[in-house]
Structures are given as structure tokens and as C-alpha cells.
Write an enzyme that holds these catalytic residues in place. Structure first.
Site, PDB file in Angstrom:
ATOM      1  N   CYS A 139       6.765  -4.530  -1.090  1.00 35.61           N
ATOM      2  CA  CYS A 139       6.610  -5.577  -0.059  1.00 35.61           C
ATOM      3  C   CYS A 139       6.727  -6.992  -0.639  1.00 35.61           C
ATOM      4  O   CYS A 139       7.367  -7.866  -0.041  1.00 35.61           O
ATOM      5  CB  CYS A 139       5.300  -5.396   0.689  1.00 35.61           C
ATOM      6  N   HIS A 211       1.315 -11.524   2.755  1.00 31.85           N
ATOM      7  CA  HIS A 211       1.357 -11.866   1.330  1.00 31.85           C
ATOM      8  C   HIS A 211       1.845 -13.304   1.224  1.00 31.85           C
ATOM      9  O   HIS A 211       2.722 -13.732   1.973  1.00 31.85           O
ATOM     10  CB  HIS A 211       2.364 -10.987   0.591  1.00 31.85           C
TER      11      HIS A 211
HETATM   12  N1  LIG Z   1      -0.321  -1.498   3.523  1.00 29.70           N
HETATM   13  C1  LIG Z   1       0.686  -2.234   3.045  1.00 29.70           C
HETATM   14  O1  LIG Z   1       0.653  -3.468   3.028  1.00 29.70           O
HETATM   15  C2  LIG Z   1       1.948  -1.574   2.530  1.00 29.70           C
HETATM   16  C3  LIG Z   1       3.094  -2.346   2.388  1.00 29.70           C
HETATM   17  C4  LIG Z   1       4.260  -1.743   1.923  1.00 29.70           C
HETATM   18  C5  LIG Z   1       4.262  -0.410   1.591  1.00 29.70           C
HETATM   19  N2  LIG Z   1       3.115   0.310   1.715  1.00 29.70           N
HETATM   20  C6  LIG Z   1       3.163   1.728   1.329  1.00 29.70           C
HETATM   21  O2  LIG Z   1       3.029   2.547   2.496  1.00 29.70           O
HETATM   22  C7  LIG Z   1       2.312   3.725   2.155  1.00 29.70           C
HETATM   23  C8  LIG Z   1       1.113   3.872   3.101  1.00 29.70           C
HETATM   24  O3  LIG Z   1       0.295   2.724   3.006  1.00 29.70           O
HETATM   25  P1  LIG Z   1      -0.811   2.390   4.104  1.00 29.70           P
HETATM   26  O4  LIG Z   1      -1.339   1.052   3.747  1.00 29.70           O
HETATM   27  O5  LIG Z   1      -0.254   2.619   5.471  1.00 29.70           O
HETATM   28  O6  LIG Z   1      -1.921   3.503   3.779  1.00 29.70           O
HETATM   29  P2  LIG Z   1      -3.074   4.090   4.729  1.00 29.70           P
HETATM   30  O7  LIG Z   1      -3.436   3.147   5.814  1.00 29.70           O
HETATM   31  O8  LIG Z   1      -4.156   4.544   3.810  1.00 29.70           O
HETATM   32  O9  LIG Z   1      -2.400   5.380   5.397  1.00 29.70           O
HETATM   33  C9  LIG Z   1      -2.067   6.527   4.657  1.00 29.70           C
HETATM   34  C10 LIG Z   1      -1.411   7.536   5.570  1.00 29.70           C
HETATM   35  O10 LIG Z   1      -1.008   8.665   4.779  1.00 29.70           O
HETATM   36  C11 LIG Z   1      -1.518   9.852   5.371  1.00 29.70           C
HETATM   37  N3  LIG Z   1      -1.786  10.868   4.364  1.00 29.70           N
HETATM   38  C12 LIG Z   1      -2.634  10.789   3.325  1.00 29.70           C
HETATM   39  N4  LIG Z   1      -2.652  11.971   2.643  1.00 29.70           N
HETATM   40  C13 LIG Z   1      -1.800  12.789   3.305  1.00 29.70           C
HETATM   41  C14 LIG Z   1      -1.389  14.148   3.126  1.00 29.70           C
HETATM   42  N5  LIG Z   1      -1.868  14.885   2.140  1.00 29.70           N
HETATM   43  N6  LIG Z   1      -0.485  14.661   3.997  1.00 29.70           N
HETATM   44  C15 LIG Z   1      -0.009  13.923   5.012  1.00 29.70           C
HETATM   45  N7  LIG Z   1      -0.359  12.640   5.242  1.00 29.70           N
HETATM   46  C16 LIG Z   1      -1.238  12.083   4.393  1.00 29.70           C
HETATM   47  C17 LIG Z   1      -2.797   9.416   6.058  1.00 29.70           C
HETATM   48  O11 LIG Z   1      -3.149  10.373   7.021  1.00 29.70           O
HETATM   49  P3  LIG Z   1      -4.710  10.670   7.403  1.00 29.70           P
HETATM   50  O12 LIG Z   1      -5.139   9.555   8.312  1.00 29.70           O
HETATM   51  O13 LIG Z   1      -4.634  11.976   8.095  1.00 29.70           O
HETATM   52  O14 LIG Z   1      -5.478  10.697   6.121  1.00 29.70           O
HETATM   53  C18 LIG Z   1      -2.339   8.084   6.660  1.00 29.70           C
HETATM   54  O15 LIG Z   1      -1.610   8.331   7.829  1.00 29.70           O
HETATM   55  C19 LIG Z   1       1.938   3.612   0.678  1.00 29.70           C
HETATM   56  O16 LIG Z   1       2.918   4.274  -0.089  1.00 29.70           O
HETATM   57  C20 LIG Z   1       1.999   2.119   0.427  1.00 29.70           C
HETATM   58  O17 LIG Z   1       2.297   1.809  -0.918  1.00 29.70           O
HETATM   59  C21 LIG Z   1       1.965  -0.229   2.195  1.00 29.70           C
END
Ligand SMILES: NC(=O)c1ccc[n+]([C@@H]2O[C@H](COP(=O)([O-])OP(=O)(O)OC[C@H]3O[C@@H](n4cnc5c(N)ncnc54)[C@H](OP(=O)(O)O)[C@@H]3O)[C@@H](O)[C@H]2O)c1
Length: 303
Positions: A139, A211
Site C-alpha cells: 500500500c 498513510h
Molecule cells: N489493512 C490494510 O491497510 C491493508 C492494506 C493493503 C494490503 N493489506 C493486506 O490485505 C490482507 C488482509 O488485511 P486486513 O487488514 O483486511 O486483515 P483483517 O482485517 O485481519 O482480515 C483478515 C481476513 O482474513 C480472513 N482469514 C484469516 N485466516 C483465514 C483462514 N485460515 N482462512 C480463510 N480466511 C482467513 C479473516 O476471516 P475471519 O474473520 O473469519 O477470521 C478476515 O476476513 C493482508 O495480507 C494485508 O497485508 C492490508
């Protein structure tokens, strides 16, 4: 409402997460056409019900069988999930747009910002039956490059000033250093990758979204502040907020839930002679352009 029988079928992996929820908002905001959406998350969320665009969905647990009949799979459940299930989805013929770090350093996987390198997608065709992986850059990188690329196109950022062969060597050195190997030094006389000493204190600041980055750019050709401001004002996906009289500059709140990358505090880098350096302050919503929006713009290019 963009539910249409002739449109691609989608899967959202990590749909309950911050980025997963944003995928749904962006799909809706941009009227992205779809025939169906599989809402996938972990066992913890399986069975939960919610409504999206007037239709009720039940969250399914992600499994190796999840991708049958899926044309486009949007992944945001972390790198280990992408590494395991991304290739499985590709074997089912899905085009995977991945928001994690899993494939960013894989030279066979295009790393795409639609405003920067759309040509990297030209070999991937929806409906060909052939699956593919596409990676979203980090990001912070997306946000920085949205501002830096239009200026690079005019005045060449110094890293590429040494030519294409040097850029290839920088890329090669990056891979070698990350793999713990001795870097190749044919064009550069010494290791050019990770060879800048930076001392910094990194903290999480109490803002919900966005950011903010202070960026210093050095150019091969001169580029003054006013020209840079004009170029950035005309760049797609960029908005200039740079009003010194009334002290209006980019802030996290101003860009939260917005698509654009805001650029301000554009000034000459006075540590360099002439107009060869610029300082910028760049701010953008990292869940939107840094993640969900960028991925869906990629998916739009496949339509
Ligand atoms: N947040 C940011 O600013 C941002 C920016 C760019 C990229 N990203 C990337 O996007 C990804 C997700 O980030 P996030 O911030 O959205 O995280 P998050 O809010 O913690 O969400 C994680 C998601 O993954 C699912 N998950 C976790 N373990 C799993 C499993 N074993 N099988 C299937 N689904 C599973 C969770 O489902 P449950 O609810 O069922 O646990 C939830 O839907 C990461 O790789 C991160 O690096 C994030």
C-alpha cells in the site's frame, strides 16, 4: 446494483476483514458487474449471514473446493493463505488479484498499479479458461508511485537514470539480497540495493485510515515546483492540495474513504543544486487505493 447473468463470477477471500469489506464497498461504488460472489473467510465466520446489494449471502469457509466456476478471485486474507490457495484458484482457471505480499517478488507474477503499468496485464485474458496470478503492490508503494510516476515520466527519477540494464541489475540485486546471496555488481560498482542507511522511529499514529508519506525525489532532468504541480494536477487518480496561504495540505482525514492520492507541500529540495530534487507530502487511504480499489481497478481492466 451490478448483478448480471453475463458478468464474471467473483470470490472475495477474507471478506470479513478490513480490506475484504472494502472490496464490497468498491465493487458497489463502481457498479462492477458480477453474476455471483462467493463470500469466503475462515471457519470462525462460516455460516454468518449478511446482505450485500439487496441479496443475502452466507459466508463460506475457504477450502480447496472454493474456486470451482470462479472467474475472478480477490484475495485479502494474508500472505500464507494466498500462498496456499492462490495457486489452487489458478488451477481452477480463476484470475487471482492478490492484496498480500505473497507473490510481489515473484518475477512471473505481474505487480500492477493500473495508472502506472497497465501493459503488464496484456497477456492475461478473462474468459480464456486460463487462470493467472496478479499482485497488488504494498500500500505504501502504490501511494508513493501514484505521485512519483507522472513526475518520472517528465524528468526521469534518478534510480532509472543509469538506463534499463542498470534497472535490471537493481532488480536482480534486490532478489539476490533477499535470498541471502552475494549481489551481482556489473553495472553498479558496489551493492546498490539496501545500501542507504536510514535511522527512523516508526510508530502507529492514532488515525483510523490513510498513510502519509514524506517523499524526496531526485531527477536526471530539471523539474521545477510549478511544472511538477501542473503535472500532478493532471495525473489520473491524483489530487493536489497545496495551498500555502491558507495552510491546506494533505491530511489522513481529508483522504479517508476517498479514491485519490493527495499530494502537497511540493517544494524544491534545496540540498541539491538546480531543480533536480523535489520534496512532496503524499497522503492516501491505504485500504482503498492501497488495497481494495487498486485490485478492483485491475479486475476492471480484465473486463
Ligand atoms: N489493512 C490494510 O491497510 C491493508 C492494506 C493493503 C494490503 N493489506 C493486506 O490485505 C490482507 C488482509 O488485511 P486486513 O487488514 O483486511 O486483515 P483483517 O482485517 O485481519 O482480515 C483478515 C481476513 O482474513 C480472513 N482469514 C484469516 N485466516 C483465514 C483462514 N485460515 N482462512 C480463510 N480466511 C482467513 C479473516 O476471516 P475471519 O474473520 O473469519 O477470521 C478476515 O476476513 C493482508 O495480507 C494485508 O497485508 C492490508
Amino acid at each position: 446494483m451490478s448483478l448480471r447473468e453475463d458478468a464474471p463470477s467473483l470470490a472475495v477471500v477474507g471478506v470479513t476483514g478490513a480490506v475484504g469489506q472494502e472490496f464490497l464497498s468498491v465493487l458497489s461504488d463502481r457498479s462492477f458487474p458480477y453474476s455471483s460472489i462467493k463470500m469466503l473467510a475462515s471457519k470462525r465466520s462460516a455460516g454468518k449471514r449478511f446482505t450485500f446489494e439487496d441479496k443475502e449471502y452466507i459466508i463460506e469457509e475457504l477450502s480447496a473446493d472454493s474456486f470451482s466456476g470462479v472467474d475472478i478471485a480477490l484475495f485479502s486474507a494474508g500472505a500464507s493463505i494466498s500462498k496456499k490457495f492462490g495457486p489452487i484458484a489458478v488451477d481452477f482457471g480463476s484470475i487471482v488479484v492478490d492484496d498480500s505480499s505473497a507473490f510481489r517478488m515473484d518475477e512471473d507474477v505481474p505487480l500492477v498499479i493500473p495508472e502506472v503499468n497497465p501493459e503488464a496485464l496484456s497477456h492475461i485474458k478473462l474468459g480464456s479458461g486460463k487462470g493467472a496470478l496478479i499482485a497488488n503492490p504494498n500500500c505504501s508503494t502504490i501511494i508513493c508511485l501514484m505521485a512519483a510516476t507522472p513526475l518520472h515520466q517528465r524528468a526521469k527519477l534518478a534510480a532509472s537514470g543509469a538506463g534499463a540494464a542498470a534497472m535490471e541489475e537493481l532488480e536482480q540485486q534486490t532478489r539476490e539480497v533477499l535470498e541471502g546471496k552475494q549481489p551481482t555488481c556489473e553495472i553498479f560498482k558496489q551493492q546498490n540495493n539496501m545500501n542507504v542507511k536510514v535511522t527512523a522511529t516508526c510508530i502507529r499514529v492514532p488515525v483510523m485510515r490513510a498513510h502519509a508519506e514524506s517523499v524526496n525525489l531526485q531527477f536526471e532532468e530539471p523539474l521545477d515546483e510549478d511544472t511538477a504541480r501542473t503535472i500532478l494536477s493532471n495525473a489520473p487518480g491524483v489530487v493536489v492540495i497545496d495551498d500555502r496561504t491558507s495552510h491546506r495540505f494533505p491530511t489522513p482525514l481529508a483522504v479517508s474513504n476517498k479514491d485519490e492520492v493527495a499530494v502537497g507541500r511540493i517544494r524544491r529540495d534545496v540540498s541539491l543544486d538546480g531543480n533536480y530534487g523535489l520534496d512532496l507530502f503524499v497522503c492516501s487511504d491505504q485500504i482503498r487505493k492501497g488495497a481494495a480499489l487498486n485490485a478492483i481497478q485491475i479486475a476492471e481492466m480484465l473486463l
